[in-house]
Design a protein around this motif. Sequence first.
Motif, short mmCIF file in Angstrom:
data_model
loop_
_atom_site.label_atom_id
_atom_site.label_comp_id
_atom_site.label_asym_id
_atom_site.label_seq_id
_atom_site.Cartn_x
_atom_site.Cartn_y
_atom_site.Cartn_z
N HIS A 72 35.35 32.17 25.73
CA HIS A 72 36.62 31.57 25.22
C HIS A 72 37.48 32.85 26.57
N ASP A 73 37.03 34.68 26.18
CA ASP A 73 38.25 35.57 26.84
C ASP A 73 38.08 35.17 28.03
N CYS A 76 40.81 33.02 28.90
CA CYS A 76 42.09 32.81 29.28
C CYS A 76 42.51 33.49 30.06
N TYR A 77 41.42 34.72 30.47
CA TYR A 77 41.75 35.79 31.30
C TYR A 77 41.65 34.87 33.09
N HIS A 104 43.00 32.96 21.43
CA HIS A 104 42.61 33.82 22.99
C HIS A 104 44.39 33.53 24.01
N MET A 105 45.17 32.19 23.87
CA MET A 105 46.48 31.64 24.37
C MET A 105 47.31 31.55 23.48
N ALA A 113 47.88 33.49 28.97
CA ALA A 113 47.17 34.55 28.02
C ALA A 113 47.70 35.49 27.26
N LYS A 114 46.76 35.52 26.10
CA LYS A 114 47.32 37.12 24.84
C LYS A 114 47.34 38.13 25.40
N TYR A 115 46.14 38.13 25.85
CA TYR A 115 45.90 39.76 26.88
C TYR A 115 46.99 40.06 27.80
N TRP A 182 35.45 38.67 32.26
CA TRP A 182 36.32 39.54 31.31
C TRP A 182 36.76 41.04 31.72
#
Length: 254
Positions: A72-73, A76-77, A104-105, A113-115, A182
């Motif tokens: 998932h990461d 997301c990235y 994570h989104m 993305a949340k990051y 990631w």
Amino acid sequence: MLLKYFDIAATAVALFTPRMRFIRQTSLPGWSILAKWGAAYPKSVVVVCGLLGFSLSGALGWMKGIPVPEVHDEFCYLLAGDTFAHGRLTNPAHPCWEHFEALHMLQQPTYMAKYPPGQGIALAIGQWLANEPIVGVWLSIGLASAAIAWMLQAWLPPPWAVLGALCATMRLAGCSWSNNYWGGAVAAAGGALLLGAVRRLADRPDWRSATILGIGLGILANSRPFEGAVISLLSAVILLVAWRRSGLIRYVST
């Protein structure tokens, strides 16, 4: 297996650093070459490590093939990288966003993305330059390798700095950071810039080192903010103690 030997070499550099006086008195093969190169051409060491990190990671990636995102990461990235590559900071929410929720989104108020954006920016650079986000990962490996070489030049004598930089470059190029989305090299580059600038500022404050310190802090804040906050606080303590001992703080306060 080869990566384990890189780890052993890097560990040996750290363990034998206190015995450098003994090492300097011996005639190890190539030791004088490392000493002369590191002392006479420190900038070339940084450039060579940066190019070597990018080239090695790119060559290994070419041999293995372009990695396919699996966790998932990574998805997301990649979303963040594609968003930045198209000149957007975020995306409008889908009308049926309830049916497209993913780990994570963020779906509301916008789709993103949340990051922190650091790794996404690196992927966006790769997508913009070569239409392949993984190229941005390889570039971040090169940046981290160059930053570590620059950092070690402030903390170690020339031959140890060169040896440590080469070990770190090979380790970074061969680790999983160079073959997934990631990453981790972006934060490593920020930390290396911060620590290298701290050592130089502790010896002699100047605007160049202060600027690089600010860049390192900015990279950490946008890639690993929590871990970056810890190392930033420790770095501030180191600077305060060093400036206090040198009388710089007392001079400024009067």
